[in-house]
Every structure is written in structure tokens, then in C-alpha cells.
Design a protein around this motif. Structure first.
Motif, PDB file in Angstrom:
ATOM      1  N   LEU B  54       0.948  -1.429  -0.019  1.00 44.28           N
ATOM      2  CA  LEU B  54      -0.108  -0.129  -0.009  1.00 44.28           C
ATOM      3  C   LEU B  54       0.962   1.114  -0.111  1.00 44.28           C
ATOM      4  CD1 LEU B  54      -2.683  -1.250   2.644  1.00 44.28           C
ATOM      5  CD2 LEU B  54      -3.167  -1.003   0.203  1.00 44.28           C
ATOM      6  N   GLY B  55       2.266   1.239   0.224  1.00 43.65           N
ATOM      7  CA  GLY B  55       2.962   2.377   0.474  1.00 43.65           C
ATOM      8  C   GLY B  55       3.095   2.902  -1.044  1.00 43.65           C
ATOM      9  N   THR B  56       2.437   3.840  -1.517  1.00 45.57           N
ATOM     10  CA  THR B  56       2.641   4.510  -2.548  1.00 45.57           C
ATOM     11  C   THR B  56       2.752   5.902  -2.614  1.00 45.57           C
ATOM     12  OG1 THR B  56       0.072   4.561  -3.033  1.00 45.57           O
ATOM     13  CG2 THR B  56       1.035   2.649  -4.032  1.00 45.57           C
ATOM     14  N   GLY B  57       3.455   6.384  -3.631  1.00 47.28           N
ATOM     15  CA  GLY B  57       3.420   8.011  -3.278  1.00 47.28           C
ATOM     16  C   GLY B  57       4.387   8.377  -2.274  1.00 47.28           C
ATOM     17  N   THR B  58       5.088   9.637  -2.532  1.00 47.60           N
ATOM     18  CA  THR B  58       6.021  10.137  -1.367  1.00 47.60           C
ATOM     19  C   THR B  58       5.161  10.989  -0.607  1.00 47.60           C
ATOM     20  OG1 THR B  58       7.466   9.906  -3.024  1.00 47.60           O
ATOM     21  CG2 THR B  58       8.271  11.152  -1.265  1.00 47.60           C
ATOM     22  N   PRO B  59       5.299  10.857   0.782  1.00 48.62           N
ATOM     23  CA  PRO B  59       4.492  11.867   1.380  1.00 48.62           C
ATOM     24  C   PRO B  59       5.441  12.950   1.643  1.00 48.62           C
ATOM     25  CG  PRO B  59       5.446  10.089   2.850  1.00 48.62           C
ATOM     26  CD  PRO B  59       5.615   9.724   1.393  1.00 48.62           C
ATOM     27  N   LEU B  60       4.725  14.195   1.304  1.00 51.71           N
ATOM     28  CA  LEU B  60       5.763  15.323   1.643  1.00 51.71           C
ATOM     29  C   LEU B  60       5.503  16.055   2.945  1.00 51.71           C
ATOM     30  CD1 LEU B  60       4.906  16.864  -2.098  1.00 51.71           C
ATOM     31  CD2 LEU B  60       6.787  15.614  -1.315  1.00 51.71           C
ATOM     32  N   PRO B  61       6.681  16.782   3.331  1.00 51.95           N
ATOM     33  CA  PRO B  61       6.340  17.562   4.395  1.00 51.95           C
ATOM     34  C   PRO B  61       5.692  18.736   4.250  1.00 51.95           C
ATOM     35  CG  PRO B  61       8.583  17.663   3.620  1.00 51.95           C
ATOM     36  CD  PRO B  61       8.040  16.996   2.710  1.00 51.95           C
ATOM     37  N   GLU B  62       5.353  19.156   5.593  1.00 49.81           N
ATOM     38  CA  GLU B  62       4.597  20.430   5.449  1.00 49.81           C
ATOM     39  C   GLU B  62       4.646  21.280   6.783  1.00 49.81           C
ATOM     40  OE1 GLU B  62       0.434  20.501   3.954  1.00 49.81           O
ATOM     41  OE2 GLU B  62       0.060  22.326   5.210  1.00 49.81           O
ATOM     42  N   ILE B  63       5.351  22.560   6.856  1.00 47.32           N
ATOM     43  CA  ILE B  63       5.427  23.111   7.884  1.00 47.32           C
ATOM     44  C   ILE B  63       4.667  24.302   7.795  1.00 47.32           C
ATOM     45  CG2 ILE B  63       6.938  24.456   9.484  1.00 47.32           C
ATOM     46  CD1 ILE B  63       9.301  22.343   8.348  1.00 47.32           C
ATOM     47  N   SER B  64       3.702  24.890   8.736  1.00 46.02           N
ATOM     48  CA  SER B  64       2.789  25.888   8.658  1.00 46.02           C
ATOM     49  C   SER B  64       3.583  26.833   9.539  1.00 46.02           C
ATOM     50  CB  SER B  64       1.479  26.068   9.093  1.00 46.02           C
ATOM     51  OG  SER B  64       0.982  24.956   8.212  1.00 46.02           O
ATOM     52  N   ILE B  65       3.817  28.216   9.103  1.00 53.86           N
ATOM     53  CA  ILE B  65       4.089  29.160   9.992  1.00 53.86           C
ATOM     54  C   ILE B  65       3.116  29.943  10.512  1.00 53.86           C
ATOM     55  CG2 ILE B  65       5.721  31.301  10.457  1.00 53.86           C
ATOM     56  CD1 ILE B  65       7.426  30.218   8.058  1.00 53.86           C
ATOM     57  N   GLU B  66       2.338  29.762  11.870  1.00 54.91           N
ATOM     58  CA  GLU B  66       1.375  30.309  12.417  1.00 54.91           C
ATOM     59  C   GLU B  66       1.279  31.833  12.775  1.00 54.91           C
ATOM     60  OE1 GLU B  66       0.070  27.530  15.142  1.00 54.91           O
ATOM     61  OE2 GLU B  66      -0.824  26.297  13.510  1.00 54.91           O
ATOM     62  N   ARG B  67       2.608  32.230  13.300  1.00 54.33           N
ATOM     63  CA  ARG B  67       2.382  33.426  13.988  1.00 54.33           C
ATOM     64  C   ARG B  67       3.920  33.876  13.650  1.00 54.33           C
ATOM     65  NH1 ARG B  67       1.913  35.147  19.277  1.00 54.33           N
ATOM     66  NH2 ARG B  67       2.196  33.043  20.084  1.00 54.33           N
ATOM     67  N   ILE B  68       4.229  35.307  13.696  1.00 53.05           N
ATOM     68  CA  ILE B  68       5.578  35.703  13.621  1.00 53.05           C
ATOM     69  C   ILE B  68       5.506  36.997  14.485  1.00 53.05           C
ATOM     70  CG2 ILE B  68       7.220  37.099  12.358  1.00 53.05           C
ATOM     71  CD1 ILE B  68       5.984  35.501   9.803  1.00 53.05           C
ATOM     72  N   GLU B  69       6.349  36.886  15.267  1.00 53.95           N
ATOM     73  CA  GLU B  69       6.495  38.205  16.146  1.00 53.95           C
ATOM     74  C   GLU B  69       7.743  39.009  15.992  1.00 53.95           C
ATOM     75  OE1 GLU B  69       4.516  36.363  20.242  1.00 53.95           O
ATOM     76  OE2 GLU B  69       6.368  37.181  20.497  1.00 53.95           O
ATOM     77  N   PHE B  70       7.833  40.148  16.195  1.00 57.66           N
ATOM     78  CA  PHE B  70       8.998  40.981  16.047  1.00 57.66           C
ATOM     79  C   PHE B  70       9.259  41.812  17.401  1.00 57.66           C
ATOM     80  CE2 PHE B  70       7.443  40.566  11.756  1.00 57.66           C
ATOM     81  CZ  PHE B  70       8.535  40.555  11.366  1.00 57.66           C
ATOM     82  N   GLN B  71      10.463  41.123  18.114  1.00 56.11           N
ATOM     83  CA  GLN B  71      10.586  41.604  19.602  1.00 56.11           C
ATOM     84  C   GLN B  71      11.603  42.670  19.541  1.00 56.11           C
ATOM     85  OE1 GLN B  71      11.753  38.368  22.094  1.00 56.11           O
ATOM     86  NE2 GLN B  71       9.566  37.416  22.017  1.00 56.11           N
ATOM     87  N   GLU B  72      11.384  43.477  20.505  1.00 55.48           N
ATOM     88  CA  GLU B  72      12.336  44.667  20.716  1.00 55.48           C
ATOM     89  C   GLU B  72      13.919  44.118  20.895  1.00 55.48           C
ATOM     90  OE1 GLU B  72      11.732  47.686  20.318  1.00 55.48           O
ATOM     91  OE2 GLU B  72       9.444  47.956  20.589  1.00 55.48           O
ATOM     92  N   GLY B  73      14.872  44.679  20.406  1.00 56.46           N
ATOM     93  CA  GLY B  73      16.329  44.317  20.849  1.00 56.46           C
ATOM     94  C   GLY B  73      16.708  43.412  19.380  1.00 56.46           C
ATOM     95  N   GLY B  74      15.960  43.464  18.696  1.00 56.40           N
ATOM     96  CA  GLY B  74      16.436  42.687  17.322  1.00 56.40           C
ATOM     97  C   GLY B  74      16.466  41.335  17.186  1.00 56.40           C
ATOM     98  N   ARG B  75      14.999  40.958  17.304  1.00 59.86           N
ATOM     99  CA  ARG B  75      14.769  39.412  17.558  1.00 59.86           C
ATOM    100  C   ARG B  75      13.552  38.936  16.703  1.00 59.86           C
ATOM    101  NH1 ARG B  75      15.495  36.903  23.213  1.00 59.86           N
ATOM    102  NH2 ARG B  75      17.623  37.872  22.668  1.00 59.86           N
ATOM    103  N   ILE B  76      13.418  37.909  15.949  1.00 55.60           N
ATOM    104  CA  ILE B  76      12.168  37.456  15.268  1.00 55.60           C
ATOM    105  C   ILE B  76      11.849  36.166  15.844  1.00 55.60           C
ATOM    106  CG2 ILE B  76      11.091  37.360  13.041  1.00 55.60           C
ATOM    107  CD1 ILE B  76      12.963  39.153  11.866  1.00 55.60           C
ATOM    108  N   ILE B  77      10.450  36.034  16.092  1.00 55.63           N
ATOM    109  CA  ILE B  77      10.164  34.896  16.517  1.00 55.63           C
ATOM    110  C   ILE B  77       9.114  34.255  15.658  1.00 55.63           C
ATOM    111  CG2 ILE B  77       9.238  33.688  18.688  1.00 55.63           C
ATOM    112  CD1 ILE B  77      11.410  35.003  19.651  1.00 55.63           C
ATOM    113  N   ALA B  78       9.152  33.029  15.262  1.00 53.66           N
ATOM    114  CA  ALA B  78       8.267  32.471  14.185  1.00 53.66           C
ATOM    115  C   ALA B  78       7.623  31.224  15.104  1.00 53.66           C
ATOM    116  CB  ALA B  78       8.873  32.049  12.984  1.00 53.66           C
ATOM    117  N   TYR B  79       6.571  31.066  15.115  1.00 56.36           N
ATOM    118  CA  TYR B  79       5.757  29.931  15.702  1.00 56.36           C
ATOM    119  C   TYR B  79       5.501  28.942  14.502  1.00 56.36           C
ATOM    120  CZ  TYR B  79       5.538  32.579  19.904  1.00 56.36           C
ATOM    121  OH  TYR B  79       6.017  33.455  21.116  1.00 56.36           O
ATOM    122  N   ILE B  80       6.099  27.721  14.581  1.00 55.14           N
ATOM    123  CA  ILE B  80       5.778  26.914  13.458  1.00 55.14           C
ATOM    124  C   ILE B  80       5.130  25.815  13.778  1.00 55.14           C
ATOM    125  CG2 ILE B  80       7.643  27.984  12.102  1.00 55.14           C
ATOM    126  CD1 ILE B  80       9.272  25.301  12.845  1.00 55.14           C
TER     127      ILE B  80
END
Lengths: 380, 467
Positions: B54-80
Motif C-alpha cells: 500500500l505504500g505508494t507515493g511520497t509523503p511530502l513534509p509540510e510546515i505552517s508558520i502560524e505566527r510571527i513576532e518581532f521583539q525589541e532588541g532585534g529578534r524575530i520569533i516564528a511559531y511553526i
């Protein structure tokens, strides 16, 4: 009655609301949890260049610019340290007329998945199991014999740049899987050349990694130097006909964390070939110095004295330079996009008079550490 | 007991008749479990020896970036989040497609549906657009753009107060202001009143559709396919409609029974008095044409009792339901405002706030419309509370949207609100239809009802243009 009704309606609403709120607040709880965990374990990330804040994390560090996997492992497409100064002169024999025969064996394969950037695994197509394939080297007038074996699942060939007969061009004689072919030609015209597979879709056969460098030395050798091969390449790992990674010698940022050691005042000769697919141009910029540029390496007289050379795919040159001062010097594509996707590296110039070379490399690496510490004040 | 025994004997085999009762029920359970056992065996086969067929096809990875935060002091946070069919390992992170050093917490290994936080030290500029990307171990890059970087809202008093202020301006004040239409509504003739009640329905239908569309947009943009966001919206809306419908019908039945009993006794609950359908209000003696024909309080009360059963839900309850529905809608609106501020998607201009104010004032009208023929004197407090029920969720919404935004929670709230709103609209027309049938007409032939409905939607559309 209305009281009862209100209570029921509000109760239903409250139940539904609280459920939804629970979903919403879950991420907040997670957030608090990670915030607390962060206190327990520390990993630090900083920039490869000053200006980025230092950050301590409880999790994993994703930083191809300052670390890499074990490149000696078979999983990795190349060990850039070994590749840099490896020249394959072939199995040497002589013809009756006295001319030298150099015999090489190249095996093409297209079945492996290898690491082409720290943590990134990609189905690579290789000559002799590496990207780039081995550097073939001969002297002008030698007879070159390449035993080609196609160990892959698709037709492949070897197309060598240079002067040879039509039948040895690797274009019309594609070799099917399990097939063999012997390419034979004289090393005419000295210079630096690429060799690569010439089966269509050409773009795929090249971008997947079927290429290497072929050097023909002039009969009167070039002056003695610290010689190295650099092939500018890249990978489009998500198949959008744009490269995701750029580098020299395959692994992005490799020479940033494994700087190339050279001696102060000693002549360095770089055989530089651009095999980058998808992008129109690529270039090589050297810091703190200028180099003599021999385009295609086909002349003994330099074409230019510069710190920048721009090349299209298939173009190549010989770069000659020596450093006056010890320390760390960058070299990178002066197409900053490429640089920031991995095409950058460092030379460490050591003063040979200092024993152990402590002055050159150590002082400069200390300086780099200091820079990182300073940048730490920006963040955290 | 005896009868049961006989029955069992007749249906089961002779041998089982000797066995104790628990055995029969255990057997019952076992029979029920048979299909599940077959299913379990099948699953075991598929994961085990059956995998190779039954193992047909290649399952493809998927990552969703749900939220992006920009913090003071030069930092970006991505919630994936890993929203694909297989486990993934994150290899690299980038800003604007330029690879950067980053940290990932708790781990770069992401099992299915698990969330991680990617921290990228980066000297970002306020107001600039950015694209944040992560690359999985197979080299696939997943990215999400932000139109204008804005500093992340930190859940402190100052930020909470700021959101509270916005929420008050766009939620509470306009709704309360809209409640002041009550005296006006009370003085309308029946025909005009029906126009306004229908107008309310129009307003509500617009809000309901708005909530569904808004939820759908969020689902399309931020909710990974694996959560079936759009289906979730429809399901939650239907469920919310049905639950509220059930609750209001049950309440209606029960109140009818109680009213019948109450008429015989002298003492009536205070709320009930307040609640009477066509009770005279001393303050608005010329409130409705119908009432004017009546002279005496007694006579009038009798009529009330007769008409009570015609009304599906009593006006106060109806008003309360409307306010809860609007409250849920405003909660969704608050989420959107809070999240937009954080995501830098909208600059909260004065114009925008004014737009929301005008838009939301009509919601106050929607709440008071059903109360037109109700005695108001002792209800002022209740009406204000209803205004607050409708308005305060905006503030709560901005807090949650600003501090702990979750797109899935947002679409759930929006669809609950939509379901609640449609249910209220249904009740309004059900009530009007009953009245109309009583008089021998049909609501669809009443021009004022149709015109009111159209006007309601049009008002919302026009005021919505300002947002």
C-alpha cells in the motif's frame, strides 16, 4: 422564567466560550512552559558577522554558518577540506611514442540522498560519489583516457570542455544505465576546464551535481604555489528553479567555520570554475588583497589585476595572489544574496616565522570571539 | 422481571438461557466490538506486512508558520507547526530568504502537529515587510510574509490598557450609544416598528456573513489544511445555531407552561411583569397604535396572556440572545484588531476606529429593537448589561488577539458568533411570521419587512466600507 432562560443561554455560551478559550490559551501555556525551560539549558547562537544579537536557547541551534555535520561521513556530498587540494593525475603509462597516458575512472550515480548543507538531505547525482566529482589533472599533450561507468538509473555522459574529436564530446553518445564508455582525447590547450554530464534535461543533470574540474597544465609548468580548486555551485532543493543554497565546493559556509590556512607571502593559486545553475552570473571577491586573473587559464600572462571576477555558467579562471599581512580574510560572492545563502569563506593567513602559526590564526580567531561577545550585549 | 426473562428465552439460544444476565450483556458488547476488532486487525495489517503493497507515493513534509513576532532588541520569533503527514526535522531558518543563525525550541525534530518556536536574532526595522522561512531536512522551504513589522505586544499593563482603550472605543461606546435608540423605537407605529425589527435582522445577517467570510480568510491564510479550517467554520456555525435553537425552544415551551400556571396565582415574578409583551409603559403612553385602543390595565393584561403564546421567545430573552451573538461577533472583531496590531497588518488609524464605531453603533439598535413593546422602567440596568455583553468581548478579543493569537480559536469564535446571529435572525422572523399568520397575512408580502431587511444589510455594507 427569564432568569432560567438567561442562565441556560449564558451557561451554553460560557461552555462554548471556555472551550474556545482553552484552545486559544493552550499556546499561551506552551509559551510559558518554554520560557521556563529556557532557564534550564543553554545553547548560544550568535551571528557569523557582528551585529546580530546573541541568544541563549533551551532548544536546538540552526546555524550552518558556524557549524557543520561530520563532512568525513559518507552521508555528506563532499569533504571540502580534502577536495580543496586534491588533484587526480590518473594512472600513468607511456605510449610507444613516449607520450604520457593518464587513465581515469568516473562512475556516475543518481540514486543517493546526501547532505548538501547541514541538516539538508537531497537526491544528488554524482561522479565517484561526490559533488563535485574528482579534479582531473594532466599536462598539455598527454593522452587522457576516461573509463566511464554509468551506475545510475538514467542515461549519463561526460562532456569535457577542450579540444577533442566529435565522438568524444559526450553529447550524442549517451550511456545508458549499467553502460560503459571510454573517452579518449589529447589534452590540447592548457587551461582550466569543467567537465559535466550532457544528457537532457541538462539543467537537472548539472544542478543535481554531475560536474567537476579538469586542469591541463602547460608544458612549462606554472610557478610553484599553494594550489587549490574551487567550484562555485548551488542547489535548488525545492525545485522552483531558484537555488536555495550557494557555496564553493558544495557545502554552504563550510570555509567560514573551517577557514583555509595559507602562508603569508606564499603564492596561492586558485583554479576557479563556475558551475552554478539557474542564476545568470556568479562572482568571486577577495578581501584585503588583489589577484592576478588568468581567464580560462589559457595564457601565461594575466588578464587583469583585481579583487572581483564575474562569471557565467561554465566560465572559469586561475587566480593568483599572496597575502602581505597575517589574519583572517573573507572571500565570497559579491552578489550578496549568494553570500548570505552560503557562498562565503575565510582564508587564515599565517606568518611562517611564528612557530605553530600562533600569531596569525589564533589572534584573529580570538578577535572573532571578542566580536561575538560584543554582539551579545545587543540581544539577550 | 418475569416478562423480561420470557423475552430473553424466546430470543436467545437454549444454552444461553442458563447463563446469568451479565453474560448476555457482555455478549452484547462483544457483538458490538466485532467490527472494531476487524478494523483493528486491518490497521495492524496495513502498518505491518501490508505496508509494502500500500505504500505508494511520497509523503511530502509540510510546515505552517502560524505566527510571527518581532521583539525589541532585534529578534524575530516564528511559531511553526508540522501540519504535514510525516515527522519533519527543521534544518535552517531565514529572513527574506537569507540563511541566518537561529534557535529552535523545544527541538528541531517536529512530530506531526507539534509546534515549535524559531528564534532568529535579526535587526529588523519597524514598518518594513519581511518574509520568514524555515527549511526542512529535505530542502523544502516554507515561508510566511509580514506586511509591516511591528513590535510584539508584550502582555503588560500598559499594552493591556492600550488594547482596552481601543476595545472600549470600537466596542462598548458605540453599542451603548446604539442602545439610546430605544425611546425612538418605542414611539414607532407597528408598521414602522416591523421595518426596524427587520432592519435589525438585516444588520445581523450582514454580521453573520461577515463573521463567516472573516473566519474563512483566517482559515485560508493561517490555518493549515490539516485542520480543515473551512469545514470547521461551517460545522461550528451549524452546531452553534442548533444548540441555541434547542435551548430557546425548550425555554419557550417551559415558559408557556409556567405562564399558564402563573395566571391563576396572584404573585408573579418580577421579571415576568417587566417582560410582558404589550405592557403599557407610563413613560411612553403613545408608544404603539395597538395599545392606544385599550383603556384599562386589567383588560390589557388579559390580552397579554392570550398573545403570549404567539411569541416564540420573549423580547428580553431575544434581546439577550442578540447581545450574546453580537458579543461573540465583537469578540472575533477584537481578535482581528489585536492580531492585526501585532502582525502589523493594519495601522490603527483614527479613521479606522471611527469606522468601527459607526459600524458597531448599529449593533446597539439591533439589541433594543425587540424591546420596543416592553416595559422599560425597571430594565435600564438589564439593557446596559446587554450592551456590555455585546461590547466587552471586543476588549477581551483584543487582548487575546494581541497576546496569544491562535487562528484556530479565532475561527471557532467567529463561527459560534455566526451561528448565534443566524439563530436570532431566525427567531425574529419566526415571531413576525406567527403574528402575521394570526392576522391572515404573509411576511414576504409585507413591504416594510423586506425593505427593512434590505436597509439593514445596506447600512452595514456602507458603514463597513469605512473599516
Amino acid at each position: 422564567m427569564i432568569t432560567l432562560k438567561v442562565i441556560v443561554v449564558v451557561a451554553v455560551a460560557a461552555a462554548v466560550l471556555s472551550t474556545a478559550f482553552a484552545v486559544a490559551s493552550q499556546s499561551f501555556v506552551d509559551f510559558l512552559a518554554t520560557a521556563q525551560d529556557a532557564e534550564l539549558r543553554k545553547n548560544t547562537i550568535g551571528g557569523h558577522t557582528a551585529g546580530y544579537g546573541l541568544h541563549e536557547t533551551s532548544g536546538d541551534v540552526l546555524d550552518p554558518a558556524s557549524s557543520s555535520s561530520n563532512t568525513a561521513s559518507d552521508e555528506v556530498a563532499i569533504d571540502p577540506d580534502t577536495y580543496l587540494r586534491s588533484f587526480n593525475y590518473g594512472r600513468v603509462s607511456n605510449l610507444t611514442n613516449g607520450s604520457t597516458v593518464r587513465e581515469f575512472t568516473l562512475v556516475a550515480d543518481d540514486r543517493q540522498t546526501m547532505e548538501i548543507s547541514p541538516g539538508v538531505f537531497y537526491n544528488v547525482w554524482t561522479f565517484n560519489g561526490t559533488i563535485p566529482g574528482p579534479t582531473l589533472r594532466a599536462t598539455e599533450g598527454d593522452l587522457i583516457r576516461i573509463n566511464f561507468i554509468n551506475n545510475g538509473t538514467k542515461p549519463h555522459s561526460i562532456h569535457t570542455h577542450g579540444i577533442h574529436k566529435a565522438g568524444m564530446d559526450g553529447v550524442f553518445e549517451t550511456i545508458n544505465p549499467h553502460g560503459r564508455f571510454v573517452y579518449e582525447f589529447y589534452a590540447e590547450a592548457f587551461g582550466v576546464f569543467p567537465y559535466h554530464c550532457h544528457v537532457t534535461p541538462l539543467e537537472e543533470h548539472i544542478s543535481r551535481g554531475l560536474y567537476g574540474v579538469y586542469i591541463v597544465d602547460p608544458k612549462t609548468p606554472r610557478p610553484e604555489a599553494d594550489e587549490m580548486v574551487m567550484i562555485m555551485n548551488g542547489f535548488d532543493t525545492d525545485f522552483d528553479t531558484e537555488n536555495n543554497f550557494y557555496s564553493v565546493n558544495t557545502i554552504p559556509y563550510y570555509y567560514m567555520h573551517h577557514p583555509i590556512e595559507i602562508e603569508e607571502g606564499k603564492l596561492v593559486r586558485v583554479y576557479l570554475v563556475n558551475m552554478l545553475e539557474f542564476d545568470q552570473i556568479n562572482n568571486f571577491h577577495l578581501h584585503g588583497n588583489l589577484y592576478q586573473l588568468y581567464r580560462s587559464g589559457t595564457s601565461m600572462a594575466p588578464d587583469e589585476y583585481t579583487d572581483m571576477v564575474t562569471m557565467s555558467q561554465g566560465e572559469r579562471a586561475i587566480l593568483e595572489f599572496n597575502y602581505k599581512y597575517p589574519g583572517q580574510y573573507m572571500f565570497h560572492a559579491h552578489k550578496t544574496e549568494f553570500a548570505e545563502k552560503g557562498w562565503m569563506g575565510l582564508f587564515v593567513v599565517k606568518d611562517p616565522t611564528q612557530t605553530g602559526g600562533s600569531d596569525g590564526s589564533d589572534s584573529s580567531s580570538t578577535r572573532l570571539l571578542e566580536t561575538k561577545t560584543i554582539s551579545g550585549d545587543v540581544g539577550t | 422481571m418475569e416478562k423480561d426473562e420470557i423475552h430473553r428465552r424466546s430470543t436467545s439460544s437454549p444454552s444461553s438461557s442458563l447463563q446469568p444476565r451479565w453474560f448476555a450483556s457482555a455478549k452484547m458488547v462483544a457483538i458490538a466490538l466485532v467490527p472494531l476488532a476487524v478494523l483493528a486487525a486491518m490497521i495492524a495489517f496495513i502498518f505491518g506486512p501490508g505496508q509494502q503493497f500500500l505504500g505508494t507515493g511520497t509523503p511530502l513534509p509540510e510546515i505552517s508558520i502560524e505566527r510571527i513576532e518581532f521583539q525589541e532588541g532585534g529578534r524575530i520569533i516564528a511559531y511553526i507547526r508540522n501540519t504535514g503527514p510525516i515527522d519533519v526535522t527543521v534544518a535552517q531558518a531565514d529572513v527574506n530568504d537569507r540563511i541566518l543563525p537561529a534557535a529552535i525550541e523545544p527541538s528541531k525534530e517536529l512530530p506531526r502537529l507539534v509546534e515549535a518556536k524559531v528564534i532568529i536574532p535579526f535587526p529588523w526595522n519597524e514598518g518594513d515587510p519581511y518574509e520568514i522561512g524555515v527549511t526542512s531536512s529535505d530542502g523544502t522551504r516554507f515561508s510566511k510574509g509580514v506586511n509591516a513589522a511591528a513590535p510584539a505586544a508584550t502582555p503588560d499593563i500598559e499594552q493591556a490598557a492600550f488594547f482596552g482603550l481601543i476595545g472600549t472605543y470600537v466596542g462598548i461606546i458605540p453599542v451603548l450609544a446604539g442602545l439610546l435608540w430605544l425611546p425612538f423605537i418605542k414611539r414607532l407605529s407597528l408598521q414602522k416598528y416591523r421595518f426596524f425589527l427587520s432592519l435589525t435582522a438585516g444588520l445581523l445577517v450582514f454580521l453573520g456573513i461577515d463573521a463567516l467570510v472573516e473566519g474563512s480568510e483566517i482559515a485560508a491564510e493561517s490555518v493549515a489544511g490539516v485542520f480543515n479550517g473551512q469545514i470547521l467554520i461551517v460545522l461550528v456555525a451549524i452546531l452553534s445555531f442548533l444548540v441555541l435553537m434547542y435551548a430557546s425552544t425548550k425555554l419557550g415551551e417551559r415558559s408557556k407552561g409556567r405562564t399558564a400556571a402563573a395566571t391563576t396565582t396572584a404573585e408573579q415574578e418580577e421579571e415576568e411583569k417587566v417582560d410582558k409583551l404589550s405592557a403599557y409603559d407610563d413613560d411612553s403612553i403613545h408608544a404603539s397604535q395597538a395599545k392606544k385602543t385599550l383603556d384599562q390595565q386589567q383588560q390589557q393584561q388579559q390580552q397579554q396572556q392570550q398573545h403570549r403564546h404567539l411569541v416564540v421567545v420573549k423580547p428580553v430573552a431575544m434581546a439577550l440572545m442578540i447581545s450574546i451573538g453580537i458579543g461573540l461577533h465583537n469578540f472575533g472583531e477584537g481578535l482581528a484588531i489585536g492580531a492585526s496590531v501585532v502582525l502589523g497588518e493594519i495601522a490603527l488609524s483614527t479613521f479606522l476606529i471611527v469606522g468601527f464605531m459607526i459600524h458597531n453603533t448599529t449593533e446597539g439598535l439591533a439589541i433594543v429593537s425587540p424591546l420596543a413593546k416592553t416595559k422599560v422602567r425597571r430594565m435600564i440596568g438589564k439593557i446596559i448589561i446587554m450592551g456590555l455583553i455585546a461590547g466587552i468581548p471586543t476588549i477581551i478579543g483584543t487582548w487575546i488577539g494581541g497576546f496569544v493569537y491562535s487562528p484556530v480559536a479565532a475561527i471557532i469564535f467567529l463561527s459560534i458568533g455566526a451561528g448565534a446571529i443566524f439563530q436570532v435572525v431566525f427567531l425574529i422572523y419566526q415571531g413576525m411570521a406567527k403574528e402575521e399568520t394570526e392576522r391572515g397575512g404573509k411576511i414576504m408580502s409585507d413591504a416594510s419587512i423586506i425593505a427593512g431587511f434590505a436597509a439593514g444589510m445596506l447600512i452595514m455594507y456602507v458603514t463597513g466600507l469605512m473599516i
